[in-house]
Structures are given as structure tokens and as C-alpha cells.
Motif scaffolding. Structure first.
Motif, mmCIF file in Angstrom:
data_model
loop_
_atom_site.group_PDB
_atom_site.id
_atom_site.type_symbol
_atom_site.label_atom_id
_atom_site.label_comp_id
_atom_site.label_asym_id
_atom_site.label_seq_id
_atom_site.Cartn_x
_atom_site.Cartn_y
_atom_site.Cartn_z
ATOM 1 N N ALA A 1 22.083 -54.692 -20.735
ATOM 2 C CA ALA A 1 23.619 -55.225 -21.041
ATOM 3 C C ALA A 1 23.644 -55.128 -22.722
ATOM 4 N N SER A 2 22.482 -55.524 -23.201
ATOM 5 C CA SER A 2 22.547 -55.516 -24.809
ATOM 6 C C SER A 2 22.589 -54.005 -25.220
ATOM 7 N N GLU A 3 22.111 -53.146 -24.606
ATOM 8 C CA GLU A 3 22.066 -51.970 -25.051
ATOM 9 C C GLU A 3 23.638 -51.224 -24.755
ATOM 10 N N ALA A 4 24.042 -51.448 -23.639
ATOM 11 C CA ALA A 4 25.411 -51.087 -23.352
ATOM 12 C C ALA A 4 26.439 -51.757 -24.400
ATOM 13 N N MET A 5 26.376 -52.946 -24.634
ATOM 14 C CA MET A 5 27.067 -53.478 -25.755
ATOM 15 C C MET A 5 26.918 -52.939 -26.906
ATOM 16 N N ALA A 6 25.701 -52.514 -27.429
ATOM 17 C CA ALA A 6 25.445 -51.965 -28.593
ATOM 18 C C ALA A 6 26.079 -50.655 -28.751
ATOM 19 N N ALA A 7 26.211 -50.065 -27.520
ATOM 20 C CA ALA A 7 26.870 -48.632 -27.464
ATOM 21 C C ALA A 7 28.296 -48.827 -27.399
ATOM 22 N N GLY A 8 28.918 -49.924 -27.409
ATOM 23 C CA GLY A 8 30.398 -50.043 -27.685
ATOM 24 C C GLY A 8 31.094 -50.672 -26.454
ATOM 25 N N ASP A 9 30.492 -50.879 -25.213
ATOM 26 C CA ASP A 9 31.034 -51.183 -23.939
ATOM 27 C C ASP A 9 30.788 -52.830 -23.839
ATOM 28 N N LEU A 10 31.908 -53.541 -24.229
ATOM 29 C CA LEU A 10 31.991 -54.844 -24.435
ATOM 30 C C LEU A 10 32.082 -55.590 -23.084
ATOM 31 N N GLU A 11 32.422 -54.703 -22.058
ATOM 32 C CA GLU A 11 32.650 -55.544 -20.747
ATOM 33 C C GLU A 11 31.420 -55.694 -20.032
ATOM 34 N N GLN A 12 30.658 -56.513 -20.496
ATOM 35 C CA GLN A 12 29.309 -56.842 -20.129
ATOM 36 C C GLN A 12 29.189 -58.289 -19.600
ATOM 37 N N ALA A 13 28.426 -58.638 -18.487
ATOM 38 C CA ALA A 13 28.165 -59.988 -18.015
ATOM 39 C C ALA A 13 26.929 -60.090 -17.234
ATOM 40 N N VAL A 14 25.889 -60.982 -17.711
ATOM 41 C CA VAL A 14 24.695 -60.864 -16.997
ATOM 42 C C VAL A 14 24.457 -61.943 -15.972
ATOM 43 N N GLU A 15 24.127 -61.724 -14.860
ATOM 44 C CA GLU A 15 23.776 -62.531 -13.743
ATOM 45 C C GLU A 15 22.790 -63.714 -14.212
ATOM 46 N N VAL A 16 23.152 -64.901 -13.671
ATOM 47 C CA VAL A 16 22.335 -66.253 -13.947
ATOM 48 C C VAL A 16 20.708 -65.712 -13.324
ATOM 49 N N SER A 17 19.778 -66.231 -13.939
ATOM 50 C CA SER A 17 18.485 -66.080 -13.473
ATOM 51 C C SER A 17 17.817 -67.571 -12.956
ATOM 52 N N PHE B 1 24.312 -65.071 -23.785
ATOM 53 C CA PHE B 1 24.815 -63.859 -24.013
ATOM 54 C C PHE B 1 26.226 -63.711 -23.290
ATOM 55 N N ASN B 2 26.339 -64.141 -22.313
ATOM 56 C CA ASN B 2 27.825 -63.819 -21.561
ATOM 57 C C ASN B 2 28.969 -64.583 -22.544
ATOM 58 N N HIS B 3 28.615 -65.885 -23.149
ATOM 59 C CA HIS B 3 29.514 -66.389 -24.004
ATOM 60 C C HIS B 3 29.724 -65.724 -25.317
ATOM 61 N N MET B 4 28.754 -64.884 -25.609
ATOM 62 C CA MET B 4 28.775 -63.903 -26.955
ATOM 63 C C MET B 4 29.714 -62.882 -26.571
ATOM 64 N N ALA B 5 29.341 -62.215 -25.233
ATOM 65 C CA ALA B 5 30.096 -61.079 -25.040
ATOM 66 C C ALA B 5 31.717 -61.420 -24.731
ATOM 67 N N GLY B 6 32.082 -62.562 -24.076
ATOM 68 C CA GLY B 6 33.397 -63.078 -24.317
ATOM 69 C C GLY B 6 34.045 -63.255 -25.436
ATOM 70 N N GLN C 1 14.822 -71.149 -16.299
ATOM 71 C CA GLN C 1 15.411 -71.906 -16.767
ATOM 72 C C GLN C 1 15.767 -71.312 -18.519
ATOM 73 N N GLU C 2 14.667 -70.754 -19.078
ATOM 74 C CA GLU C 2 14.743 -70.150 -20.370
ATOM 75 C C GLU C 2 15.714 -69.072 -20.415
ATOM 76 N N LEU C 3 15.415 -68.100 -19.376
ATOM 77 C CA LEU C 3 16.245 -66.750 -19.088
ATOM 78 C C LEU C 3 17.930 -67.185 -18.901
ATOM 79 N N ASN C 4 17.679 -68.188 -18.193
ATOM 80 C CA ASN C 4 19.148 -68.806 -17.670
ATOM 81 C C ASN C 4 20.123 -68.973 -18.827
ATOM 82 N N THR C 5 19.547 -69.977 -19.616
ATOM 83 C CA THR C 5 20.295 -70.186 -20.948
ATOM 84 C C THR C 5 20.370 -68.963 -21.734
ATOM 85 N N LEU C 6 19.448 -68.241 -21.884
ATOM 86 C CA LEU C 6 19.855 -67.067 -22.667
ATOM 87 C C LEU C 6 20.851 -66.202 -22.101
#
Length: 715
Positions: free
Chosen positions: A361-377, A389-394, A380-385
Motif C-alpha cells: 500500500a505504501s508503494e502504491a501510494m508513493a506511485a500516486g494511487d491514494l485510494e489505499q486502505a490497509v486491513e486491520v491486523s 496509515f489509513n488515517h494518513m491516506a484519508g 497490536q503494534e501493526l494494528n496501530t500502524l
């Protein structure tokens, strides 16, 4: 995974190698001690068995000198010897006079005692008389010619002028040949005039019967040989003589039909022969491709006997079980390596999967595709990240939407916002790399610590008890061997030895120790099962058990921590067991709960000891109280209380949380109480509660249903 696998493989190899070397060293020491003890037993038996003829000869010579036995009365003297034959297991007791006359009692067939007497006139000078139960002569049952002046039992003591043994001889009696030794001594009257020689012969073939009774090993050998190489006795079924054309001849040890005796004898003869051995000598020799431990020990008495006692035991007698245990250890260790590696791969993939999604998702966003959403893990630590990330994408989508509606207003800020976005992405990637590394090291560290902790306890426990088992076993062997000599009535020597070694305690303690060692080895096999049980992969082994046995077994495993050490006194364990029926449960998992709670109690008391003074410890010594009881006729309660440092209220609320621990880094994984809570509440539908007062102690209460049907009803 490569460093992880290499570490486990190295640990497995080191454990297997050290186990084999320690076992081999212990075997060598045990072999030497067993052979030495066997040789001591043989020497003691020879001293006891061969002292009888000489002592009896001394008694008879003294009786003759004092006039208590009149050698001129042949009939009375023969009956006197007949009476002695009833009390002693000898082949002949008799006397030869300087006049050529003689008389004595003899066992021709090894059982029936007859009386012989002979005159000086040849031929047909001797008579053999049958006797009744009182030793009275009945009738002549045999006639033969006999002249004792030519016999070594008569000539040897006269030549020596003192008590001595005549040369060992083989007599081909009408009832079969046998090997015997004659103990003779000159006899004198009260005026010190020589009267003749008194003699007592002893059956040497019974030494072979004694050697066969020694429990050394199935293929071990013990034999006795004279200095000229002639066999006296051996533990095999072969006789120390042979029949050739109706002529009985002594047998040399190097010509024995027993291959083990023959090989050992030839080896002894190869370095200066039997005459050169004047002290206890140990060596190893190969017999038919198998290595033997051999001990050669001289045996002598004051009357001229000079023999060698040779003991040989095959190495395989001791190494068979060691090799089997080593193979079992290797198999178990490699099994643990395989399962740990599989779990490591599975854990790594489980951690890496959400990270890879975030990375794409980070690579796609860096390529210009801002319509990204990462599933919750689930982590706990990765879920927070992911939420960040989703908040930043929004937020980025909102900014670009606002940018489209107000290009004129945002043109001056595009460069600034672009730089800010690049910095944010760089920070995100750095954070991502740190989380991946931290999670990998945390999971792998917990896994290695858990496996090493579980394996280390039973292995150290077994190693710590091997020395005690060896000492107890040696003492029991020594006691049994001493008991064989005095059977059926214990001798003072046996009674003294039993008191010194505290035989009653030894017999009670040894089975418990062996049982605890088996429990330790079983614990190794259950390590991986504990991980499966935690993830609910194994629902079997539900049975009715005595939970008191589980508690006692757990206490036995932890004995090394309960007993006194140099840095703290012993922990007192107070048991208050109620009379409970059998409880249907997962016995192995319930024992794991007992183990985790007791270990935490011991850790708490160690922490308390570090903070208290010696006087405070005397006033309030370390104590663990274990109480069991019935609750409402359908529930069983086990309460385990200690007087350690206690647990703060804030910590009590989190004590059953996964990965929560108050111990130093490397001393706890935070999973012990979490697993215990899951075993009690989910596996047994019970309750696990903790109550504690800081500075006074902690109590854990376990409540589980008595029968499985109760669990099913509640579910």
C-alpha cells in the motif's frame, strides 16, 4: 530463520555429546567399583571357607595334646571325627600316626559319612565301615590298600614342621572325580612327642558354585587360578579338570574350554605370567570382538595358599542402557528442533503478512494511487500502524481534493506540502522497518526462551540425581552381597553395614528418586504438547486422576529450589489435603498450572529473602501452604499460598494478561499465568483467582468441576 535453526542445532549436538561422554565416564567408574566389590566378596568368601579346615585341625591337635582325645582308641577317635563331619561341610577328617595306623571320617559320595581305618600291614590294610545315626560302626562296606606315608597330606606338614596346605589334588572317587585341598598339621602328646599328622580336606568344587551365585553379569566371568596356571574354580559350568582315558588331570586356565577365561589367562601370561602379579591389577582386554574390564587380585593365607582371583565383566553390560538413553535423547532433541523450526517459520510468516500488505500500500501510494486502505491486523503494534496509515491516506485524499478546489490558494504551499509528504513517507518506512525487526526479535526470543526453559529443568534434574542413584545402587549391591555370605542368619558385619548405610531410608528413597527422574524425561516429551494445548490443538487425555499425586510430583521436580541453598534457607511446604475422589481433568495441563504457580511463589520468596535481614527471615521463614477441599459436593478447590513479597493491586489486574511480566528481561516470557488461566477457565470451565497483600504474601485459588459431565452441562 537460519541463525535460529543453527542455534537450536548447536544446542542439540552439544547436549547429545555431553550426555554420551558423561555416561561413558560414569560407566568406567561403575565398572571398576563393581569389579572391585566382586573381588572383595570372593576374597572374603575364600578367607571364611578355607579357614574351616585349619581351625578344625587346630582344635583336634589341641584336644590330642591335652589328652582329651586318645589316638590309641581308634574306634572312639573315628566316631569323634564322624561327629565333626556332621557339623562341617568337609570331605575328610582323619589322622595318620607314625606307627602306620590311621582312621578318619569321609564322604565318598559327597553326602553319606563313613568311617575308615587302616593298619600298617599291607596289602588290604584299610576298611570302610557304614554307620548308624549315632556314628556307631555297623558293617564293612569296602576294603582297600592304603599307606599314608606316601600321601602329601601326611608328608607336607612333617616336612614343614608346622600347619600347612598340601598340594591341591583331584580324586577320582567311585562316585565321580572332585577337586580338594588338604589342611594338615603335626600332632604331639603332652610330652611333646610326635604322634603323626591330623588332616581335614575341603571340597574345592563348591567354590565354583559360589562364583556362579555372584550376580555380576550374564557374560561376565570370575575364576580362581594357582600361580602355576592351574584352575581352582570358575563361574562357568566347566570343571577345572578333565577326564582323559579314565585319568583325571588338572586343567590349565589357558586351556579352558571357556573362551573368555582362556583369552584373559593368555593375556595375563603374556606379561611375565601369573607369578609376576603381586598386587591388585586392572586392565582391559578384547574377547571375541567385545571389550572386557578385568581385575586380577592376589589371595594368600598364612598356611601357604597363593592364588589369583580374576574378575572380567564386558563393557556392554554397562553401556547398553547408556547408548539407548543417548539415542532417545538425540531423537527427542531433533524432534524439538523440527517442531521449533516449523513454528518459527509459521510465526515469521504470520508476522510478515500484514507488513507486506502495508508495504504494498505504501508503494502504491508513493506511485500516486491514494485510494489505499490497509486491513486491520491481529498484532497490536501493526494494528496501530495500519490505523495510522489509513488515517494518513484519508487525510492525503482530503488534501488533494481541497487542492483541486483551491489551486490558486495552494500553489504557494505545494512545494512545502510535497516535502512534508516525503518526510512522512520516509518516517513511515523507518517505523515499519523498526516494527518488523522488533516483532521478529520479540517472538523468536520468547519462543527460544520458552523451549530452553522447559527443556532445561528436566535435563538438569535428571543429571543432578544420577550420582545419588549410583551411590544407592552400589550400597544395595554391597548389602546384598554381604547378606549372601551370612544367609540365613545375618552376621554382625551385615547388621553393622545395614545400620551405617540406613538401609530403610535407602530402600524408601531410591524408588521415589527413580520415579522423579522418569517424570523429568516425560516432561521433555510434553513440552511441545504444552504449546499445542495452549492453541487448543489437542483435546485428548481427559481422565480421572488423583490431583494430590500431580501436586506431589510437581513439588518433587522443584525440590532443587525448595531445599536449602547457600544463599537462603529451605522453603517449608505445608500440605493440608482433604480426602478427595478422583477428578476428571487434563492431568498434564493441570500439573503445568501447579508448576507455574509454585515457580512464581518460589521467585517471590527469593525476592523477599534478598530484601530481608537474617533475623526477619528467622521470625518469618519461607513457607508455601497447599490446601485442597470439596466445594458444594461438585467442585474441587486447590489453594496455594506463600508468604513472599506479595503483588501490588495494579499488577494483580494484569497478572493473567498474555506477555505481561514483572520479571527482568530474559527471566520470564509473560505467558505462564496466561496459559494457566486458559487451562483452568477454558479447558476445565473452572476458576483461577489471585488475592495478595504486598509484603505479606499471595494466594492462588483453583476451582474445577469434579466430573466431566459438569463441564458439559455448563457449556
Amino acid at each position: 530463520m537460519v541463525p535460529f535453526v543453527l542455534q537450536i542445532f548447536g544446542a542439540v549436538g552439544l547436549i547429545s555429546y555431553l550426555s554420551f561422554k558423561n555416561g561413558q565416564k560414569a560407566v568406567n567408574n561403575l565398572a571398576e567399583q563393581l569389579i572391585d566389590r566382586s573381588s572383595d566378596v570372593v576374597n572374603e568368601h575364600l578367607n571364611s571357607y578355607l579357614s574351616v579346615p585349619q581351625k578344625l585341625g587346630q582344635i583336634n591337635a589341641s584336644a590330642i595334646r591335652q589328652g582329651l582325645l586318645d589316638v590309641r582308641d581308634g574306634e572312639a577317635t573315628g566316631k569323634y571325627f564322624w561327629e565333626q563331619m556332621q557339623a562341617y561341610d568337609l570331605t575328610f577328617i582323619g589322622i595318620g600316626l607314625v606307627t602306620g595306623e590311621g582312621f578318619g571320617a569321609i564322604r565318598y559320595d559327597g553326602k553319606t559319612v563313613t568311617i575308615d581305618d587302616w593298619k600298617s600291614q599291607l596289602p588290604d590294610s584299610a576298611r570302610t565301615y557304614a554307620t548308624n545315626d549315632q556314628g556307631d560302626r555297623l558293617s564293612v562296606v569296602g576294603r582297600y590298600s592304603y599307606n599314608h606315608f606316601t600321601e602329601s597330606w601326611y608328608t607336607a606338614p612333617l616336612k614343614a614342621g608346622k600347619p600347612t596346605w598340601a598340594k591341591v589334588y583331584v580324586w577320582n572317587s567311585p562316585y565321580g572325580p572332585y577337586l580338594a585341598a588338604s589342611a594338615g598339621r603335626p600332632i604331639y602328646n603332652s610330652q611333646n612327642q610326635l604322634l603323626g599328622v591330623v588332616d581335614a580336606d575341603i571340597h574345592l568344587l563348591k567354590l565354583s558354585d559360589f562364583l556362579r551365585s555372584l550376580d555380576i553379569s550374564k557374560s561376565g566371568q570370575v575364576f580362581i587360578v594357582e600361580r602355576d596356571g592351574n584352575l581352582i574354580a570358575n563361574a562357568g559350568t566347566e570343571k577345572p579338570f578333565r577326564n582323559s582315558n579314565n585319568e583325571v588331570q588338572r586343567l590349565q586356565a589357558i586351556n579352558s574350554p571357556n573362551s573368555t577365561i582362556q583369552t584373559i589367562a593368555k593375556y595375563i601370561q603374556s606379561f611375565n605370567g601369573f607369578q609376576s602379579i603381586n598386587q591388585d591389577t586392572d586392565f582391559q582386554v578384547e574377547v571375541q570382538g567385545e571389550r572386557y574390564f578385568v581385575d586380577v587380585r592376589p589371595w594368600q593365607d598364612q598356611y601357604g595358599l597363593d592364588w589369583l582371583v580374576v574378575t572380567g565383566v564386558p563393557e556392554n553390560t554397562f553401556m547398553a542402557q547408556i547408548n539407548a538413553n543417548t539415542r532417545t535423547t538425540i531423537v527427542l532433541c531433533f524432534g524439538a528442533l523440527t517442531v521449533a523450526s516449523v513454528l518459527g517459520v509459521f510465526t515469521s510468516r504470520w508476522i510478515a503478512r500484514p507488513i507486506l500488505r502495508l508495504n504494498r500500500a505504501s508503494e502504491a501510494m508513493a506511485a500516486g494511487d491514494l485510494e489505499q486502505a490497509v486491513e486491520v491486523s491481529n498484532i497490536q503494534e501493526l494494528n496501530t500502524l495500519s490505523r495510522s496509515f489509513n488515517h494518513m491516506a484519508g487525510r492525503l485524499r482530503e488534501l488533494f481534493t481541497a487542492l483541486e478546489h483551491g489551486k490558486e490558494e495552494l500553489e504557494d504551499r505545494v512545494e512545502e506540502r510535497t516535502a512534508e509528504l516525503k518526510n512522512t513517507l520516509a518516517e513511515l518506512q523507518r517505523t515499519q522497518a523498526q516494527v518488523v525487526q522488533s516483532e521478529k526479535m520479540s517472538s523468536l526470543g520468547q519462543l527460544v526462551a520458552g523451549v530452553a526453559h522447559e527443556i532445561n529443568n528436566p535435563v538438569n534434574f535428571i543429571h543432578g540425581n544420577l550420582t545419588h542413584v549410583q551411590d544407592y545402587t552400589e550400597d544395595l549391591l554391597e548389602f546384598i552381597q554381604l547378606y549372601q555370605q551370612g544367609y540365613p542368619h545375618p552376621t554382625p558385619e551385615i547388621q553393622t553395614a545395614a545400620e551405617e548405610m540406613d538401609l530403610e531410608f535407602l530402600q524408601a528413597d531410591l524408588p521415589k528418586m527413580l520415579a522423579s527422574m522418569k517424570l523429568g524425561t516425560d516432561r521433555i516429551r510434553q513440552i511441545i504438547l504444552s504449546l499445542r494445548n495452549f492453541s487448543r490443538m489437542d483435546e485428548a487425555e481427559f481422565k480421572a486422576v488423583d490431583i494430590h499425586e500431580g501436586i506431589d510430583s510437581t513439588l518433587l521436580i522443584l525440590q532443587h529450589r525448595i531445599k536449602a541453598r547457600s544463599d537462603r534457607p529451605e522453603v517449608e511446604v505445608v500440605k493440608d489435603y482433604a480426602q478427595l475422589p478422583l477428578v476428571e481433568c487434563y492431568a498434564g495441563q493441570l500439573n503445568q498450572v501447579f508448576m507455574n504457580i509454585l515457580v512464581n511463589s518460589l521467585d517471590a520468596m527469593d525476592e523477599k529473602h534478598a530484601k530481608c535481614t537474617d533475623q526477619e527471615m528467622k521470625d518469618n521463614p519461607n513457607r508455601i501452604a497447599i490446601r485442597t477441599s470439596m466445594m458444594e459436593a461438585e467442585w474441587v478447590e486447590v489453594a496455594i499460598a506463600d508468604n513472599g513479597v506479595g503483588i501490588a493491586q495494579a499488577v494483580q489486574r494484569r497478572i493473567f494478561d498474555p506477555f505481561f511480566t514483572t520479571k527482568a528481561l530474559g527471566k520470564g516470557t509473560g505467558m505462564g499465568m496466561s496459559i494457566s488461566y486458559q487451562i483452568i477457565t477454558e479447558k476445565h470451565n473452572g476458576k483461577l483467582e489471585c488475592s495478595s497483600t504486598p509484603g505479606e504474601g499471595t494466594e492462588f485459588r483453583i476451582r474445577i468441576p469434579l466430573y466431566a459431565i459438569d463441564i458439559h452441562k455448563k457449556i
